[in-house]
Design a protein around this motif. Sequence first.
Motif, PDB file in Angstrom:
ATOM      1  N   ALA A  10    -185.661   9.770 -24.422  1.00  0.00           N
ATOM      2  CA  ALA A  10    -186.888  10.346 -23.851  1.00  0.00           C
ATOM      3  C   ALA A  10    -186.905  10.015 -22.365  1.00  0.00           C
ATOM      4  O   ALA A  10    -186.793   8.845 -21.980  1.00  0.00           O
ATOM      5  N   THR A  11    -187.031  11.022 -21.556  1.00  0.00           N
ATOM      6  CA  THR A  11    -186.927  10.857 -20.108  1.00  0.00           C
ATOM      7  C   THR A  11    -187.993  11.671 -19.403  1.00  0.00           C
ATOM      8  O   THR A  11    -188.500  12.640 -19.955  1.00  0.00           O
ATOM      9  N   LYS A  12    -188.318  11.261 -18.198  1.00  0.00           N
ATOM     10  CA  LYS A  12    -189.178  12.103 -17.379  1.00  0.00           C
ATOM     11  C   LYS A  12    -188.397  12.623 -16.174  1.00  0.00           C
ATOM     12  O   LYS A  12    -188.523  13.765 -15.778  1.00  0.00           O
ATOM     13  N   MET A  13    -187.567  11.754 -15.603  1.00  0.00           N
ATOM     14  CA  MET A  13    -186.910  12.121 -14.340  1.00  0.00           C
ATOM     15  C   MET A  13    -185.377  12.102 -14.446  1.00  0.00           C
ATOM     16  O   MET A  13    -184.689  12.118 -13.430  1.00  0.00           O
ATOM     17  N   GLY A  14    -184.866  12.014 -15.671  1.00  0.00           N
ATOM     18  CA  GLY A  14    -183.424  12.205 -15.880  1.00  0.00           C
ATOM     19  C   GLY A  14    -182.562  10.956 -15.946  1.00  0.00           C
ATOM     20  O   GLY A  14    -181.425  11.026 -16.434  1.00  0.00           O
ATOM     21  N   ALA A  15    -183.056   9.810 -15.486  1.00  0.00           N
ATOM     22  CA  ALA A  15    -182.205   8.613 -15.443  1.00  0.00           C
ATOM     23  C   ALA A  15    -181.784   8.172 -16.849  1.00  0.00           C
ATOM     24  O   ALA A  15    -180.628   7.776 -17.075  1.00  0.00           O
ATOM     25  N   THR A  16    -182.696   8.238 -17.785  1.00  0.00           N
ATOM     26  CA  THR A  16    -182.403   7.790 -19.150  1.00  0.00           C
ATOM     27  C   THR A  16    -181.448   8.762 -19.844  1.00  0.00           C
ATOM     28  O   THR A  16    -180.645   8.353 -20.685  1.00  0.00           O
ATOM     29  N   ALA A  17    -181.525  10.025 -19.478  1.00  0.00           N
ATOM     30  CA  ALA A  17    -180.611  11.022 -20.047  1.00  0.00           C
ATOM     31  C   ALA A  17    -179.170  10.672 -19.695  1.00  0.00           C
ATOM     32  O   ALA A  17    -178.269  10.757 -20.546  1.00  0.00           O
ATOM     33  N   ALA A  56    -187.402   5.973 -21.302  1.00  0.00           N
ATOM     34  CA  ALA A  56    -187.824   5.466 -20.002  1.00  0.00           C
ATOM     35  C   ALA A  56    -189.122   4.687 -20.186  1.00  0.00           C
ATOM     36  O   ALA A  56    -189.890   4.958 -21.116  1.00  0.00           O
ATOM     37  N   VAL A  57    -189.362   3.712 -19.314  1.00  0.00           N
ATOM     38  CA  VAL A  57    -190.604   2.925 -19.366  1.00  0.00           C
ATOM     39  C   VAL A  57    -191.477   3.313 -18.172  1.00  0.00           C
ATOM     40  O   VAL A  57    -191.001   3.326 -17.030  1.00  0.00           O
ATOM     41  N   TYR A  58    -192.713   3.648 -18.460  1.00  0.00           N
ATOM     42  CA  TYR A  58    -193.684   3.960 -17.404  1.00  0.00           C
ATOM     43  C   TYR A  58    -194.952   3.163 -17.656  1.00  0.00           C
ATOM     44  O   TYR A  58    -195.529   3.262 -18.740  1.00  0.00           O
ATOM     45  N   LEU A  59    -195.336   2.373 -16.667  1.00  0.00           N
ATOM     46  CA  LEU A  59    -196.545   1.550 -16.767  1.00  0.00           C
ATOM     47  C   LEU A  59    -196.533   0.748 -18.070  1.00  0.00           C
ATOM     48  O   LEU A  59    -197.497   0.729 -18.819  1.00  0.00           O
ATOM     49  N   HIS A  60    -195.356   0.145 -18.344  1.00  0.00           N
ATOM     50  CA  HIS A  60    -195.139  -0.734 -19.503  1.00  0.00           C
ATOM     51  C   HIS A  60    -195.197  -0.014 -20.839  1.00  0.00           C
ATOM     52  O   HIS A  60    -195.321  -0.653 -21.886  1.00  0.00           O
ATOM     53  N   ARG A  61    -195.125   1.285 -20.801  1.00  0.00           N
ATOM     54  CA  ARG A  61    -195.149   2.032 -22.066  1.00  0.00           C
ATOM     55  C   ARG A  61    -193.902   2.887 -22.218  1.00  0.00           C
ATOM     56  O   ARG A  61    -193.324   3.308 -21.225  1.00  0.00           O
ATOM     57  N   HIS A  86    -184.298   0.632 -23.466  1.00  0.00           N
ATOM     58  CA  HIS A  86    -185.231   1.265 -22.539  1.00  0.00           C
ATOM     59  C   HIS A  86    -184.735   1.102 -21.109  1.00  0.00           C
ATOM     60  O   HIS A  86    -184.027   0.157 -20.779  1.00  0.00           O
ATOM     61  N   SER A  87    -185.104   2.081 -20.311  1.00  0.00           N
ATOM     62  CA  SER A  87    -184.627   2.146 -18.935  1.00  0.00           C
ATOM     63  C   SER A  87    -185.825   2.017 -18.017  1.00  0.00           C
ATOM     64  O   SER A  87    -186.816   2.732 -18.181  1.00  0.00           O
ATOM     65  N   GLY A  88    -185.765   1.064 -17.087  1.00  0.00           N
ATOM     66  CA  GLY A  88    -186.931   0.906 -16.234  1.00  0.00           C
ATOM     67  C   GLY A  88    -186.747   0.098 -14.978  1.00  0.00           C
ATOM     68  O   GLY A  88    -186.836   0.652 -13.882  1.00  0.00           O
ATOM     69  N   PRO A  89    -186.458  -1.211 -15.091  1.00  0.00           N
ATOM     70  CA  PRO A  89    -186.584  -2.081 -13.920  1.00  0.00           C
ATOM     71  C   PRO A  89    -185.802  -1.568 -12.707  1.00  0.00           C
ATOM     72  O   PRO A  89    -184.708  -1.033 -12.834  1.00  0.00           O
ATOM     73  N   LEU A  90    -186.413  -1.786 -11.568  1.00  0.00           N
ATOM     74  CA  LEU A  90    -185.871  -1.259 -10.311  1.00  0.00           C
ATOM     75  C   LEU A  90    -185.920  -2.326  -9.226  1.00  0.00           C
ATOM     76  O   LEU A  90    -186.674  -3.296  -9.341  1.00  0.00           O
ATOM     77  N   ALA A 120    -181.492  -1.282 -16.258  1.00  0.00           N
ATOM     78  CA  ALA A 120    -182.163  -0.942 -15.002  1.00  0.00           C
ATOM     79  C   ALA A 120    -182.182   0.583 -14.839  1.00  0.00           C
ATOM     80  O   ALA A 120    -181.366   1.295 -15.422  1.00  0.00           O
ATOM     81  N   GLY A 121    -183.132   1.057 -14.054  1.00  0.00           N
ATOM     82  CA  GLY A 121    -183.336   2.505 -13.939  1.00  0.00           C
ATOM     83  C   GLY A 121    -183.003   3.057 -12.567  1.00  0.00           C
ATOM     84  O   GLY A 121    -182.262   2.458 -11.779  1.00  0.00           O
ATOM     85  N   ARG A 122    -183.554   4.226 -12.337  1.00  0.00           N
ATOM     86  CA  ARG A 122    -183.329   4.909 -11.057  1.00  0.00           C
ATOM     87  C   ARG A 122    -184.637   5.549 -10.603  1.00  0.00           C
ATOM     88  O   ARG A 122    -185.400   6.085 -11.419  1.00  0.00           O
ATOM     89  N   LEU A 123    -184.871   5.451  -9.340  1.00  0.00           N
ATOM     90  CA  LEU A 123    -186.014   6.159  -8.760  1.00  0.00           C
ATOM     91  C   LEU A 123    -185.582   6.636  -7.379  1.00  0.00           C
ATOM     92  O   LEU A 123    -185.323   5.824  -6.489  1.00  0.00           O
TER      93      LEU A 123
END
Length: 167
Positions: A10-17, A56-61, A86-90, A120-123
């Motif tokens: 589950a992704t919003k901006m593609g990093a987890t994909a 992906a993790v957004y606002l701890h969810r 889960h993919s998140g920390p930056l 770790a993720g990507r932004l």
Amino acid sequence: MSRKVLVTYATKMGATASIAAAIGTELRKAGHQVDVHEITDVKAVSEYDAVVLGSAVYLHRWRPEAVEFLRRHEDQLRTRRVWLFHSGPLGPDKDQPQTMPPNVARLADRIGAAPAMTFAGRLDPDSARGFLARRLAKGELAGDSRDWQRIADWANDISTTLVRAGT
Ligand SMILES: Cc1cc2nc3c(=O)[nH]c(=O)nc-3n(C[C@H](O)[C@H](O)[C@H](O)COP(=O)(O)O)c2cc1C
């Protein structure tokens, strides 16, 4: 022994994909039959021996579609090997493991899955979606912190476990 494995994300901006794709590539290299699908495209897990699921993790969810998937397929997942990530920390926090949100932890417990692996993720400004993301993508959290070697190592551990267990 070759197993049939679903890698779903589950992704919003593609990093987890891309993390899911990298996991799929490693599992295929090890000889498994692997499907990699966005979580909203998966209707059933019955044909798979094992499932690797990431959000992906957004606002701890976790993304709501990932939580919904765990709920909907709880019975089927309980009888399969399941790995979560889960993919998140930056930025400065990129190496900090994230705890699972309580709703995900409860579901993982019911399914019998180990706590999620943190990657770790990507932004970045090119892929950032939404006002807050675009704003954060200009600050110290910006960048691609994904560690492809760590991701490959994890996938190889999964592969070893699948082969050893014969499940
Ligand atoms: C508004 C916002 C909130 C975020 N919250 C968290 C968070 O609570 N924990 C975390 O580890 N990462 C957090 N992140 C980082 C994202 O999870 C990271 O960018 C991730 O790689 C995005 O995955 P995606 O591209 O698959 O959607 C946040 C990012 C944004 C833009």
